[in-house]
Scaffold this motif. Sequence first.
Motif, PDB file in Angstrom:
ATOM      1  N   THR A   2      -2.665   4.390  -6.439  1.00  0.00           N
ATOM      2  CA  THR A   2      -1.275   4.337  -5.986  1.00  0.00           C
ATOM      3  C   THR A   2      -0.340   4.677  -7.133  1.00  0.00           C
ATOM      4  O   THR A   2      -0.670   4.525  -8.312  1.00  0.00           O
ATOM      5  CB  THR A   2      -0.939   2.931  -5.447  1.00  0.00           C
ATOM      6  N   ALA A  19      11.790   2.507  -6.222  1.00  0.00           N
ATOM      7  CA  ALA A  19      11.341   2.848  -4.868  1.00  0.00           C
ATOM      8  C   ALA A  19       9.841   2.591  -4.742  1.00  0.00           C
ATOM      9  O   ALA A  19       9.374   2.076  -3.709  1.00  0.00           O
ATOM     10  CB  ALA A  19      11.674   4.296  -4.548  1.00  0.00           C
ATOM     11  N   SER A  23       8.343  -0.351  -2.320  1.00  0.00           N
ATOM     12  CA  SER A  23       7.341  -0.018  -1.312  1.00  0.00           C
ATOM     13  C   SER A  23       6.123  -0.932  -1.441  1.00  0.00           C
ATOM     14  O   SER A  23       5.615  -1.460  -0.447  1.00  0.00           O
ATOM     15  CB  SER A  23       6.922   1.445  -1.453  1.00  0.00           C
ATOM     16  N   ASP A  24       5.660  -1.124  -2.654  1.00  0.00           N
ATOM     17  CA  ASP A  24       4.521  -2.009  -2.869  1.00  0.00           C
ATOM     18  C   ASP A  24       4.877  -3.459  -2.537  1.00  0.00           C
ATOM     19  O   ASP A  24       4.056  -4.193  -1.993  1.00  0.00           O
ATOM     20  CB  ASP A  24       4.022  -1.907  -4.313  1.00  0.00           C
TER      21      ASP A  24
END
Length: 189
Positions: A2, A19, A23-24
């Motif tokens: 990732t 960002a 998201s994580d």
Amino acid sequence: MTAKASFTHMENGSAEDWAIIASDFAAYAKQLPDRVLTHLKLLDGDFGGFPVDRLTHSLQTATRAHRDGRDDEYVVCALLHDIGDTLASFNHPDIAAAILKPFVSPENHWMVEKHGIFQGYYFFHHLGMDRHLREQFKDHPHYLRTAEFCAKYDAAAFDPDYEHLPLEFFEPMLRQLFAKPRQSIYRQD
């Protein structure tokens, strides 16, 4: 693999870095109920000298509250009130209250946070402590609620013969409660 943020100090973080992190965070936050359930299961088999293990005590407390008609939020608070026992031997209510704070009403949060002092009414005097320590809160609007929680549900939940509901019964309530925080500095509407 990732994506990862590229900064080594937060002051150098970019919008793109944040960002990625946001998201994580969203994906990780969705797993919170699973982590709470896993940690709650650590209480299984931990008696600490009590007549029932800490998980059974938690299940009995929640079952008593549920059978008494309490709403799901209250019942989940009853289930999790001692979840801090494994990590915070000297301040377990603070752990439970911190976990629940973003998701519950101020009344239920205060009840969980203060239940240790209120529960002391039943045993502090046997340890050379002041059983009336809870009286420092006698004028607080949640005093009676917390005293009742301890008297009806928490203090009564040490019966090896009490037929409590299984953890699986409470799981949907817990998942629903932890689905969305009411208040958090990280919450965005």
